[in-house]
Design an enzyme around this catalytic site. Structure first.
Site, PDB file in Angstrom:
ATOM      1  N   LYS A  11       0.811  -1.220   0.000  1.00  0.00           N
ATOM      2  CA  LYS A  11       0.000   0.000   0.000  1.00  0.00           C
ATOM      3  C   LYS A  11       0.852   1.282   0.000  1.00  0.00           C
ATOM      4  O   LYS A  11       2.054   1.234   0.257  1.00  0.00           O
ATOM      5  CB  LYS A  11      -0.934  -0.022   1.223  1.00  0.00           C
ATOM      6  CG  LYS A  11      -1.979  -1.145   1.189  1.00  0.00           C
ATOM      7  CD  LYS A  11      -2.931  -1.035   2.374  1.00  0.00           C
ATOM      8  CE  LYS A  11      -3.979  -2.140   2.359  1.00  0.00           C
ATOM      9  NZ  LYS A  11      -4.903  -2.017   3.523  1.00  0.00           N
ATOM     10  N   TYR A  51     -12.496  -2.096  -3.045  1.00  0.00           N
ATOM     11  CA  TYR A  51     -12.954  -2.084  -1.653  1.00  0.00           C
ATOM     12  C   TYR A  51     -14.475  -1.908  -1.560  1.00  0.00           C
ATOM     13  O   TYR A  51     -14.974  -1.468  -0.535  1.00  0.00           O
ATOM     14  CB  TYR A  51     -12.219  -0.994  -0.867  1.00  0.00           C
ATOM     15  CG  TYR A  51     -10.845  -1.419  -0.378  1.00  0.00           C
ATOM     16  CD1 TYR A  51     -10.701  -2.525   0.468  1.00  0.00           C
ATOM     17  CD2 TYR A  51      -9.696  -0.731  -0.720  1.00  0.00           C
ATOM     18  CE1 TYR A  51      -9.461  -2.922   0.944  1.00  0.00           C
ATOM     19  CE2 TYR A  51      -8.438  -1.117  -0.246  1.00  0.00           C
ATOM     20  CZ  TYR A  51      -8.336  -2.220   0.583  1.00  0.00           C
ATOM     21  OH  TYR A  51      -7.104  -2.617   1.066  1.00  0.00           O
ATOM     22  N   ARG A  87      -1.952 -14.087   5.233  1.00  0.00           N
ATOM     23  CA  ARG A  87      -2.658 -13.349   6.296  1.00  0.00           C
ATOM     24  C   ARG A  87      -1.845 -13.409   7.600  1.00  0.00           C
ATOM     25  O   ARG A  87      -1.801 -12.452   8.367  1.00  0.00           O
ATOM     26  CB  ARG A  87      -4.064 -13.935   6.541  1.00  0.00           C
ATOM     27  CG  ARG A  87      -5.046 -13.832   5.378  1.00  0.00           C
ATOM     28  CD  ARG A  87      -5.522 -12.453   5.070  1.00  0.00           C
ATOM     29  NE  ARG A  87      -6.070 -11.736   6.201  1.00  0.00           N
ATOM     30  CZ  ARG A  87      -6.729 -10.577   6.095  1.00  0.00           C
ATOM     31  NH1 ARG A  87      -6.959 -10.039   4.899  1.00  0.00           N
ATOM     32  NH2 ARG A  87      -7.170  -9.958   7.161  1.00  0.00           N
ATOM     33  N   ASN A 114      -1.932   0.569   6.761  1.00  0.00           N
ATOM     34  CA  ASN A 114      -1.392  -0.667   7.344  1.00  0.00           C
ATOM     35  C   ASN A 114      -0.588  -1.510   6.357  1.00  0.00           C
ATOM     36  O   ASN A 114      -0.510  -2.729   6.484  1.00  0.00           O
ATOM     37  CB  ASN A 114      -2.511  -1.475   8.024  1.00  0.00           C
ATOM     38  CG  ASN A 114      -3.604  -1.880   7.058  1.00  0.00           C
ATOM     39  OD1 ASN A 114      -3.508  -1.637   5.862  1.00  0.00           O
ATOM     40  ND2 ASN A 114      -4.634  -2.519   7.582  1.00  0.00           N
ATOM     41  N   HIS A 117      -2.287  -5.418   1.764  1.00  0.00           N
ATOM     42  CA  HIS A 117      -3.565  -6.112   1.620  1.00  0.00           C
ATOM     43  C   HIS A 117      -3.287  -7.558   1.265  1.00  0.00           C
ATOM     44  O   HIS A 117      -2.347  -7.838   0.525  1.00  0.00           O
ATOM     45  CB  HIS A 117      -4.403  -5.492   0.484  1.00  0.00           C
ATOM     46  CG  HIS A 117      -5.543  -6.392   0.061  1.00  0.00           C
ATOM     47  ND1 HIS A 117      -6.750  -6.387   0.716  1.00  0.00           N
ATOM     48  CD2 HIS A 117      -5.623  -7.356  -0.896  1.00  0.00           C
ATOM     49  CE1 HIS A 117      -7.540  -7.320   0.153  1.00  0.00           C
ATOM     50  NE2 HIS A 117      -6.872  -7.906  -0.816  1.00  0.00           N
ATOM     51  N   GLU A 128      -9.846 -10.948  -7.121  1.00  0.00           N
ATOM     52  CA  GLU A 128      -8.890  -9.838  -7.006  1.00  0.00           C
ATOM     53  C   GLU A 128      -7.733 -10.000  -7.998  1.00  0.00           C
ATOM     54  O   GLU A 128      -7.291  -9.034  -8.613  1.00  0.00           O
ATOM     55  CB  GLU A 128      -8.380  -9.744  -5.567  1.00  0.00           C
ATOM     56  CG  GLU A 128      -9.466  -9.295  -4.605  1.00  0.00           C
ATOM     57  CD  GLU A 128      -9.094  -9.369  -3.136  1.00  0.00           C
ATOM     58  OE1 GLU A 128      -9.938  -9.020  -2.296  1.00  0.00           O
ATOM     59  OE2 GLU A 128      -7.946  -9.760  -2.814  1.00  0.00           O
TER      60      GLU A 128
HETATM   61  P1  DAT Z   1      -7.814  -6.432   6.215  1.00  0.00           P
HETATM   62  O1  DAT Z   1      -7.060  -5.473   5.332  1.00  0.00           O
HETATM   63  O2  DAT Z   1      -6.986  -6.867   7.401  1.00  0.00           O
HETATM   64  O3  DAT Z   1      -8.415  -7.590   5.460  1.00  0.00           O
HETATM   65  P2  DAT Z   1     -10.502  -5.285   6.332  1.00  0.00           P
HETATM   66  O4  DAT Z   1     -10.805  -6.107   5.108  1.00  0.00           O
HETATM   67  O5  DAT Z   1     -11.416  -5.394   7.501  1.00  0.00           O
HETATM   68  O6  DAT Z   1      -9.017  -5.577   6.874  1.00  0.00           O
HETATM   69  O7  DAT Z   1     -10.443  -3.744   5.934  1.00  0.00           O
HETATM   70  C1  DAT Z   1      -9.862  -3.338   4.724  1.00  0.00           C
HETATM   71  C2  DAT Z   1      -9.020  -2.119   4.970  1.00  0.00           C
HETATM   72  O8  DAT Z   1      -9.846  -1.035   5.396  1.00  0.00           O
HETATM   73  C3  DAT Z   1      -7.977  -2.271   6.085  1.00  0.00           C
HETATM   74  O9  DAT Z   1      -6.792  -2.906   5.670  1.00  0.00           O
HETATM   75  C4  DAT Z   1      -7.750  -0.845   6.474  1.00  0.00           C
HETATM   76  C5  DAT Z   1      -9.139  -0.224   6.328  1.00  0.00           C
HETATM   77  N1  DAT Z   1      -9.859  -0.257   7.611  1.00  0.00           N
HETATM   78  C6  DAT Z   1     -10.510  -1.308   8.156  1.00  0.00           C
HETATM   79  N2  DAT Z   1     -11.054  -0.986   9.336  1.00  0.00           N
HETATM   80  C7  DAT Z   1     -10.722   0.317   9.551  1.00  0.00           C
HETATM   81  C8  DAT Z   1     -10.987   1.246  10.593  1.00  0.00           C
HETATM   82  N3  DAT Z   1     -11.712   0.908  11.685  1.00  0.00           N
HETATM   83  N4  DAT Z   1     -10.482   2.489  10.468  1.00  0.00           N
HETATM   84  C9  DAT Z   1      -9.771   2.862   9.386  1.00  0.00           C
HETATM   85  N5  DAT Z   1      -9.499   2.033   8.356  1.00  0.00           N
HETATM   86  C10 DAT Z   1      -9.962   0.781   8.449  1.00  0.00           C
HETATM   87 MG    MG Z   2      -9.909  -7.653   4.030  1.00  0.00          MG
END
Ligand code: DAT
Ligand code: MG
Length: 140
Positions: A11, A51, A87, A114, A117, A128
């Site tokens: 990212k 997303y 993961r 973070n 992905h 994807e």
């Molecule tokens: P992951 O990337 O661990 O699969 P996810 O699919 O729940 O997590 O969310 C996708 C992305 O969205 C994540 O990498 C960062 C962002 N995100 C998720 N929850 C968030 C939050 N509470 N505040 C800000 N960004 C968030």
């Molecule tokens: Mg996810």
């Protein structure tokens, strides 16, 4: 467990800090093979579609702005149990909750920024990968 493929994104927060190589080192050390990789600037449409499942979440706008703020590196990883294994290598979404030695523990700045992905299931991995790569781009 058979050989699987998963989709990965390095990212903007990570490409901006020149962490692509350090993240790839962790991926390869885990036994995952990078079988396709390209650096792209994601379009707003691509980020919103990618997303789309989070469209109703309060952080969606911020997430899309972040994903288009700097180039990203999209990748396909292959290996034994690749989806779950990646993961594990990534660590929890929130770096404060990520295990020691994981990518997010070592590099992520926040829950939003973070660093990586990774697909969460075989169906999403296939979708994807197909969204960003043609079959011929995958060199296993
Ligand atoms: P992951 O990337 O661990 O699969 P996810 O699919 O729940 O997590 O969310 C996708 C992305 O969205 C994540 O990498 C960062 C962002 N995100 C998720 N929850 C968030 C939050 N509470 N505040 C800000 N960004 C968030
Ligand atoms: Mg996810």
């Amino acid at each position: 467990m058979a050989i699987q493929r998963t989709f990965s994104i390095i990212k903007p927060d990570a490409t901006k800090r020149n962490l692509t190589g350090a993240i790839n080192a962790k991926i390869e050390a885990a036994g995952l093979r990078i079988i396709a990789q390209k650096r792209i600037r994601m379009t707003r449409e691509q980020a919103e579609t990618f997303y789309g499942v989070h469209r109703e979440r309060p952080f969606f706008g911020e997430l899309v702005e972040f994903m288009i703020s700097e180039p990203v590196v999209v990748q396909v990883l292959e290996g034994e149990n690749a989806i779950a294994k990646y993961r594990e290598v990534m660590g929890a979404t929130d770096p404060d909750e990520a295990a020691d030695g994981t990518i997010r523990k070592d590099f992520a700045l926040s829950k939003g920024e973070n660093s990586v992905h990774g697909s969460d299931a075989p169906e999403t991995a296939a979708e994807e990968i197909a969204y960003f790569f043609a079959g011929l781009d995958l060199v296993g």
